[in-house]
Design a protein around this motif. Structure first.
Motif, PDB file in Angstrom:
ATOM      1  N   MET A 139     -20.586  -3.044  35.287  1.00 37.41           N
ATOM      2  CA  MET A 139     -19.633  -2.676  36.297  1.00 37.41           C
ATOM      3  C   MET A 139     -19.096  -3.677  36.957  1.00 37.41           C
ATOM      4  N   PRO A 140     -19.688  -4.529  37.961  1.00 41.29           N
ATOM      5  CA  PRO A 140     -19.093  -5.470  38.532  1.00 41.29           C
ATOM      6  C   PRO A 140     -18.040  -6.444  37.771  1.00 41.29           C
ATOM      7  N   GLY A 141     -18.355  -6.721  36.650  1.00 43.45           N
ATOM      8  CA  GLY A 141     -17.567  -7.743  36.023  1.00 43.45           C
ATOM      9  C   GLY A 141     -16.440  -6.938  35.602  1.00 43.45           C
ATOM     10  N   LYS A 142     -16.351  -5.591  34.991  1.00 43.35           N
ATOM     11  CA  LYS A 142     -15.218  -4.864  34.680  1.00 43.35           C
ATOM     12  C   LYS A 142     -14.262  -4.774  35.968  1.00 43.35           C
ATOM     13  N   GLN A 143     -15.105  -4.500  37.129  1.00 46.23           N
ATOM     14  CA  GLN A 143     -14.223  -4.274  38.373  1.00 46.23           C
ATOM     15  C   GLN A 143     -13.295  -5.679  38.532  1.00 46.23           C
ATOM     16  N   MET A 144     -13.765  -6.639  38.661  1.00 41.95           N
ATOM     17  CA  MET A 144     -13.300  -7.897  38.779  1.00 41.95           C
ATOM     18  C   MET A 144     -12.038  -8.229  37.707  1.00 41.95           C
ATOM     19  N   SER A 145     -12.500  -7.843  36.534  1.00 41.97           N
ATOM     20  CA  SER A 145     -11.286  -7.854  35.398  1.00 41.97           C
ATOM     21  C   SER A 145     -10.351  -7.131  35.947  1.00 41.97           C
ATOM     22  N   ILE A 146     -10.416  -5.814  36.321  1.00 41.97           N
ATOM     23  CA  ILE A 146      -9.257  -4.935  36.735  1.00 41.97           C
ATOM     24  C   ILE A 146      -8.412  -5.617  37.855  1.00 41.97           C
ATOM     25  N   ASP A 147      -9.118  -6.231  38.818  1.00 42.67           N
ATOM     26  CA  ASP A 147      -8.701  -6.813  40.165  1.00 42.67           C
ATOM     27  C   ASP A 147      -7.699  -8.115  39.599  1.00 42.67           C
ATOM     28  N   ALA A 148      -8.306  -8.823  38.467  1.00 41.28           N
ATOM     29  CA  ALA A 148      -7.582 -10.049  38.300  1.00 41.28           C
ATOM     30  C   ALA A 148      -6.106  -9.553  37.523  1.00 41.28           C
ATOM     31  N   ASP A 149      -6.357  -8.581  36.530  1.00 40.36           N
ATOM     32  CA  ASP A 149      -5.082  -8.100  35.933  1.00 40.36           C
ATOM     33  C   ASP A 149      -4.203  -7.695  36.921  1.00 40.36           C
ATOM     34  N   LEU A 150      -4.645  -6.900  38.082  1.00 39.10           N
ATOM     35  CA  LEU A 150      -3.755  -6.314  39.165  1.00 39.10           C
ATOM     36  C   LEU A 150      -3.038  -7.491  39.625  1.00 39.10           C
ATOM     37  N   ASN A 151      -3.671  -8.537  40.108  1.00 35.13           N
ATOM     38  CA  ASN A 151      -3.264  -9.625  40.791  1.00 35.13           C
ATOM     39  C   ASN A 151      -2.280 -10.348  40.102  1.00 35.13           C
ATOM     40  N   SER A 152      -2.451 -10.539  38.781  1.00 32.87           N
ATOM     41  CA  SER A 152      -1.548 -11.277  37.869  1.00 32.87           C
ATOM     42  C   SER A 152      -0.170 -10.363  37.374  1.00 32.87           C
ATOM     43  N   GLY A 153      -0.332  -9.097  37.825  1.00 33.28           N
ATOM     44  CA  GLY A 153       0.884  -8.232  37.393  1.00 33.28           C
ATOM     45  C   GLY A 153       0.677  -7.809  36.270  1.00 33.28           C
ATOM     46  N   LEU A 154      -0.313  -7.598  35.447  1.00 32.80           N
ATOM     47  CA  LEU A 154      -0.499  -7.250  34.055  1.00 32.80           C
ATOM     48  C   LEU A 154      -0.547  -5.622  34.000  1.00 32.80           C
ATOM     49  N   ILE A 155      -1.186  -5.123  35.000  1.00 29.29           N
ATOM     50  CA  ILE A 155      -1.110  -3.675  35.200  1.00 29.29           C
ATOM     51  C   ILE A 155      -0.529  -3.360  36.623  1.00 29.29           C
ATOM     52  N   THR A 156      -0.273  -2.049  36.677  1.00 30.05           N
ATOM     53  CA  THR A 156       0.125  -1.329  38.131  1.00 30.05           C
ATOM     54  C   THR A 156      -0.994  -0.901  38.630  1.00 30.05           C
ATOM     55  N   GLU A 157      -0.804  -0.407  40.063  1.00 34.09           N
ATOM     56  CA  GLU A 157      -1.660  -0.030  41.131  1.00 34.09           C
ATOM     57  C   GLU A 157      -2.352   1.261  40.262  1.00 34.09           C
ATOM     58  N   ALA A 158      -1.145   2.060  39.811  1.00 34.18           N
ATOM     59  CA  ALA A 158      -1.755   3.451  39.259  1.00 34.18           C
ATOM     60  C   ALA A 158      -2.744   3.007  38.061  1.00 34.18           C
ATOM     61  N   GLU A 159      -2.434   2.116  37.229  1.00 34.63           N
ATOM     62  CA  GLU A 159      -3.185   1.944  35.996  1.00 34.63           C
ATOM     63  C   GLU A 159      -4.654   1.157  36.550  1.00 34.63           C
ATOM     64  N   ALA A 160      -4.565   0.607  37.582  1.00 31.83           N
ATOM     65  CA  ALA A 160      -5.909  -0.169  38.151  1.00 31.83           C
ATOM     66  C   ALA A 160      -6.761   1.070  38.586  1.00 31.83           C
TER      67      ALA A 160
END
Length: 676
Positions: A139-160
């Motif tokens: 879970m922590p690694g997946k949460q960090m991956s989501i935060d990284a994708d969100l910060n890089s603009g690959l996903i939106t806030e709703a998708e995160a």
């Protein structure tokens, strides 16, 4: 509350009531049939679920199914002990399924319970436990991956937010499955205990309260108890199987039927091998022939059919791919890609392809990488990417080096041979095919691999085919380096310098000199094989003299004088220069012939005089080379660049230096003079 909420609540209350209130045998038959159907539906849904979270209600449903089955066990036990009859369903299982044989029915019941308890339930419990542990750890690694994708603009806030919710649901699901698997395990244990209690209670009831003898009571009550056990354990087996399917579904995609057929039939050769093994078993004496032959035929037919279908699908995919490529080619916008010209290309015939193919042991790609590194260290420029491609129009052993789409050099190789050269310049006394080394035009021979050791013992230079191409490509890149450095390459170099010397770059570009003017100066340096690695000195010199003149040729001369140590190290490494000088009359002639116009500087000397000048220089060069020395022309700083332009076409590789470009510590000795 919505209607389905009421229905579920009513169902749960009904299950609790069934444990207390006696049920008539007719209603019990309906509920037992419903239990079997309900368990079958759960199994089918589990098989067709694409991912475990699609059936996230399963842990709660498992509890309800287990509770419902135990309630039916209590109701059937009550009827068996009180009336000696528990409906047609239980009696049918006791008589029809086991043919009225108590021992056979009891053994079948025990086998079903053992399969459910020892195999399916225990395995599903272990898988659920491991899946829950791994899911929580990840879970922590997946949460960090989501935060990284969100910060890089690959996903939106709703998708995160949605992905975080899915991770939480996944953790909750596997945690619930870890606990829910204990329901199935407890249900199997309870089934065994309830059956033992029913048998003991039935014997006591029949013999004590109804006055039956032991054999009659045994046949009557044990048969009903075994039938009741089979009726309850078959749905339990279905539900436990569904549990195992759900918890083992994490690594597969799609429903179970689709994945099973797709993955088992992906290798038709395996089916054909299995058919061959079965056919071999069929001819072994003592084994039944018909079953093995029938199965061999079925598997063989399946393997051949799947193989033909796979070939047809591959042909269709290739045709569709070709159609898409043709459609892409027909698009008007794709013509633009044809206008692009690669800076450096190497085309080769089909015999040379193994040198560039890594799968065949070729190392040409690695050598190209090393060439780019070598040129960066030697010249200080970033060499563009080198494109390697085959060309069926060339001879099998031929290759062509192109600079900006135009042929710059050509050569031939023998891939299975080695190129031998004599470093002393003498004859090569070894059997081979006479040729010329393509990079420098030196006499050489192609020899076979069995003569390589002999050539090395004789002191010859022996190189393989990849080294020949690499050396030739390196020399061509150095010769055309002034064409390969453009404005974009210069900008990249300046951006790199700007990181450490921002004030130097900001002061010069674009306030004093444009990017194009700096590019011309660098191109002039590379044209005469002067490295541009010391960009700081070059830029500082341009900053010092750009206020005096904007003539890039004059600025180049100032830069060359500032780079005297680099030039001396480049052309006079041993600090002893044997130079060819210009006669005083020649220098005066060149100085008086310089004409300055709006379009640049021109030298107006008649062709006959120029030819005499070049002939005199060639005679001096021949004398210097015969003495084993490197020829260098040394001139007055004012005429250096003009004399260089005079001989550039005829003698492009002869360095022309001025007195101001040689380090004072160098010992200079004149070995010839150019006269007219």
């Amino acid at each position: 509350m919505k209607s389905y909420d009421v229905a579920v609540a009513f169902f749960v209350v009904l299950v609790i009531v069934m444990m207390v209130i006696p049920l008539p045998s007719g209603l019990l038959d309906i509920l037992l049939s419903f239990n079997i159907t309900f368990s079958l539906v759960i199994l089918l849904v589990a098989m067709n679920t694409e991912k475990p979270l699609s059936f996230s209600i399963f842990p709660s449903l498992l509890l309800m199914a287990t509770l419902f089955r135990l309630a039916l066990n209590i109701s059937s036990t009550r009827l068996i002990l009180l009336e000696g009859y528990a409906g047609q369903v239980i009696e049918a299982f006791g008589n029809f399924v086991v043919k009225g044989n108590v021992l056979v029915g009891f053994i079948i019941f025990l086998i079903i319970v053992i399969i459910q308890f020892m195999v399916i339930t225990r395995g599903a419990e272990r898988v659920a436990e491991v899946a829950a542990r791994f899911t929580l750890d990840a879970m922590p690694g997946k949460q960090m991956s989501i935060d990284a994708d969100l910060n890089s603009g690959l996903i939106t806030e709703a998708e995160a937010r949605q992905r975080r919710m899915e991770i939480q649901l996944e953790a909750d699901f596997y945690g619930a499955m870890d606990g829910a698997s204990k329901f199935v395990k407890g249900d199997a244990i309870a089934g065994i205990i309830i059956t033992a209690i029913n048998i003991i209670g039935g014997l006591i009831t029949g013999m004590v309260f109804q006055g039956l003898d032991a054999m009659t009571a045994l046949n009557r009550y044990v048969l009903l108890t075994v039938g009741d056990g089979l009726v309850s354990q078959i749905p339990a087996l279905l539900v436990s199987t569904a549990t195992g399917i759900i918890v083992t579904k994490a690594a597969s995609e799609g429903n179970m039927g689709e994945g099973l057929i797709k993955q088992l039939t992906s290798y038709p050769k395996i089916l054909l091998i299995a058919a061959g093994v079965l056919a071999f078993f069929a001819v072994i004496p003592g084994l039944p022939h018909i079953p093995f032959l029938a199965l061999a035929g079925i598997f063989g037919y399946m393997g051949l059919s799947i193989q033909r279908i796979s070939q047809r699908e591959n042909l269709k995919e290739q045709e569709m791919r070709k159609e898409k490529e043709l459609e892409e080619i027909r698009k008007p916008e794709n013509i633009l890609s044809l206008l692009q010209v690669d800076p450096i290309e190497v085309e080769f015939g089909y015999n040379i392809i193994p040198l560039a193919d890594v799968n065949q042991g070729g190392d040409l790609l690695d050598r190209v990488i090393m060439i780019r590194r070598q040129c960066a260290l030697d010249l200080g420029m970033i060499v563009p990417m080198v494109r390697l491609r085959d060309n069926i129009q060339l001879k099998p052993n031929e290759y062509v080096i192109k600079i900006k789409g135009v042929e710059a050099a050509r050569g031939e190789l023998k891939v299975d041979h080695y190129l031998v050269m004599n470093p002393t310049g003498g004859p090569i006394e070894i059997d081979g095919i006479d040729t010329r080394e393509p990079a420098f035009g030196l006499p050489a021979k192609w020899i076979t691999s069995d003569k390589k050791e002999k050539a090395e013992i004789l002191g010859y230079t022996v190189v393989d085919s990849s080294s020949v191409i690499a050396t030739h490509l390196t020399e061509i890149i150095k010769a055309y380096a002034h064409e390969l450095i453009g404005r974009q390459e210069v900008k990249n170099i300046l951006d790199n310098i700007k990181e450490q010397y921002p004030s130097l770059v900001e002061e010069l570009v674009p306030k004093v000199l444009t990017l194009g003017e700096i590019q011309k100066v660098l191109s002039n340096l590379l044209r005469e094989n002067v490295p541009i690695r010391d960009m700081v000195t070059i830029l500082e010199t341009l900053g010092d003299y750009s206020n005096i003149t904007k003539d890039t040729d004059v600025l180049t001369e100032y830069v060359r004088q500032r780079l005297k140590r680099v030039i001396t190290s480049r052309f006079i490494p041993d600090k002893k220069a044997h130079v060819i000088t210009l006669d005083k009359n020649v220098e005066e002639l060149i100085s008086n012939s310089v004409t300055q116009t709006e379009n640049g500087v021109y030298i107006s000397i008649d062709p006959a005089t120029v030819q005499k000048m070049i002939s005199s220089l060639i005679d001096n060069i021949n004398q210097v080379t015969r003495r084993g020395m490197q020829p260098i022309v040394l001139t007055n700083p004012l005429v250096r660049r003009h004399f260089r332009k005079i001989i550039e076409t005829s003698l492009p590789h002869i360095p022309v230096l001025s007195y101001g470009e040689i380090d004072p510590n160098v010992e200079v000795r004149s070995v010839g003079t150019v006269k007219v």
